[in-house]
Scaffold this motif. Structure first.
Motif, short mmCIF file in Angstrom:
data_model
loop_
_atom_site.label_atom_id
_atom_site.label_comp_id
_atom_site.label_asym_id
_atom_site.label_seq_id
_atom_site.Cartn_x
_atom_site.Cartn_y
_atom_site.Cartn_z
N VAL A 37 0.84 -1.20 0.00
CA VAL A 37 0.00 0.00 0.00
C VAL A 37 0.87 1.25 0.00
O VAL A 37 0.64 2.20 -0.77
N ASP A 46 -4.05 5.50 -6.44
CA ASP A 46 -5.16 5.54 -5.50
C ASP A 46 -5.47 4.10 -5.12
O ASP A 46 -5.83 3.28 -5.97
N CYS A 49 -7.66 -0.48 0.20
CA CYS A 49 -7.02 -1.33 1.22
C CYS A 49 -8.07 -2.30 1.75
O CYS A 49 -8.97 -1.89 2.50
N ALA A 61 -4.91 2.67 5.39
CA ALA A 61 -5.30 3.88 4.67
C ALA A 61 -4.70 5.12 5.33
O ALA A 61 -4.23 6.04 4.65
N GLU A 62 -4.68 5.13 6.65
CA GLU A 62 -4.13 6.29 7.37
C GLU A 62 -2.62 6.38 7.24
O GLU A 62 -2.04 7.47 7.33
N GLU A 65 -1.21 8.93 4.37
CA GLU A 65 -1.80 10.26 4.25
C GLU A 65 -0.85 11.29 3.66
O GLU A 65 -1.28 12.28 3.07
N THR A 70 -3.84 8.27 -2.84
CA THR A 70 -4.81 8.18 -1.77
C THR A 70 -5.02 6.72 -1.38
O THR A 70 -4.60 5.81 -2.09
N ALA A 71 -5.69 6.50 -0.27
CA ALA A 71 -6.00 5.14 0.17
C ALA A 71 -7.37 5.14 0.83
O ALA A 71 -7.70 6.04 1.60
N THR A 72 -8.15 4.11 0.51
CA THR A 72 -9.51 3.98 1.04
C THR A 72 -9.67 2.59 1.63
O THR A 72 -9.33 1.59 0.98
N PRO A 73 -10.16 2.49 2.88
CA PRO A 73 -10.32 1.16 3.50
C PRO A 73 -11.60 0.46 3.06
O PRO A 73 -12.64 1.09 2.86
#
Length: 271
Positions: A37, A46, A49, A61-62, A65, A70-73
């Motif tokens: 990730v 992008d 996760c 995801a955090e 930052e 970007t990352a999205t759970p």
């Protein structure tokens, strides 16, 4: 003697092509998944996760930052076909496209000989290491095929390439995963989708940290030509390379990441 070429030409094709790409990592707990990730997001992708544990998905995801991407759970039990179908559809809708998928989920199960292995251990190890890869890939392929491009990377193991005493179910599942990737590479090629595997050796994940820090550390350092076990980032770099445009003409292959352990001459020098 050939004519001199433009000095910039060799680097002209070295863009990984991941900036703005849609990527998904299945299994993002601390270790190889989280490292994947971070590398993907660091290159501007992008990233979705996915993990069975919502806290791990959120933590992954955090962790990116500050990255360009970007990352999205997302939460999913990858053993459940209906959940896999749902989460892949959600990811495709959220990201708008799906260019790369890296599947890290797996575990070795309890050690023991085949002669006394309980049925449930065999089934559980094959389900988590092989069956879920099939379910994930079946759904991901639909999205990628519609796009006319994509890359899928399985995390296998060097156990797939040799014997796996005391963990035969794990070795069998990982070997089958290599075969699955080869078959998928041929089936998916007309749709512009590549499929490859990474086969790590001993890696300093939370579960395996003792191999680098405990009493076994010296044994592993002596057995591995590069003198250490892999860091999660070593494996992640290989996986992301295969997922990227840098590997645009590579499919159906297994990239071994083991510090040279599996090619080391096993007999004493002079034999």
């Amino acid at each position: 003697m050939s004519e001199p070429t433009n000095a910039a030409a060799p680097t002209a094709g070295w863009a990984p092509g991941l900036s703005g790409a849609g990527a998904v990592v299945f299994g993002v707990g601390p270790g190889i998944g989280l490292a994947c990730v971070r590398v993907l997001a660091g290159l501007g992708a992008d990233v979705a996760c996915v993990d069975i544990d919502p806290a791990r998905a959120a933590a992954a995801a955090e962790a990116v930052e500050e990255c360009p991407g970007t990352a999205t759970p997302f939460t999913c039990d990858l053993r459940r076909p209906e959940q896999v179908r749902r989460v892949v559809a959600e990811i495709a809708g959220t990201l708008g496209r799906l260019d790369a998928a890296i599947s890290v989920v797996g575990h070795g199960g309890p050690p023991g000989p085949v002669a006394t292995m309980p049925d449930e251990v065999w089934r559980d190890v094959l389900q988590i290491n092989l069956d879920q890869q099939f379910l994930v890939t079946r759904e991901v392929l639909g999205t990628m095929s519609a796009q006319g491009r994509g890359s899928i990377v399985f995390i296998s193991s060097i156990n797939a390439l040799g014997s796996s005493p005391q963990r035969a179910a794990y070795g069998a599942a990982k070997a089958a995963l290599v075969s699955l990737a080869r078959s998928l590479a041929i089936e998916a090629a007309p749709q512009g989708v590549r499929v490859n595997t990474v086969a790590p050796g001993a890696t300093r994940t939370p579960r395996r940290r003792h191999l680098a820090e405990g009493e076994l550390a010296g044994v592993y350092r002596a057995a591995i030509p590069l003198g250490r076990i892999a860091e999660p980032e070593d494996v992640a770099h290989a996986a992301v390379f295969l997922a990227s445009d840098l590997a645009a003409f590579i499919t159906g292959q297994t990239l071994v990441v083991d510090g040279g352990a599996t090619v080391k001459y096993s007999q004493p020098a002079g034999n």
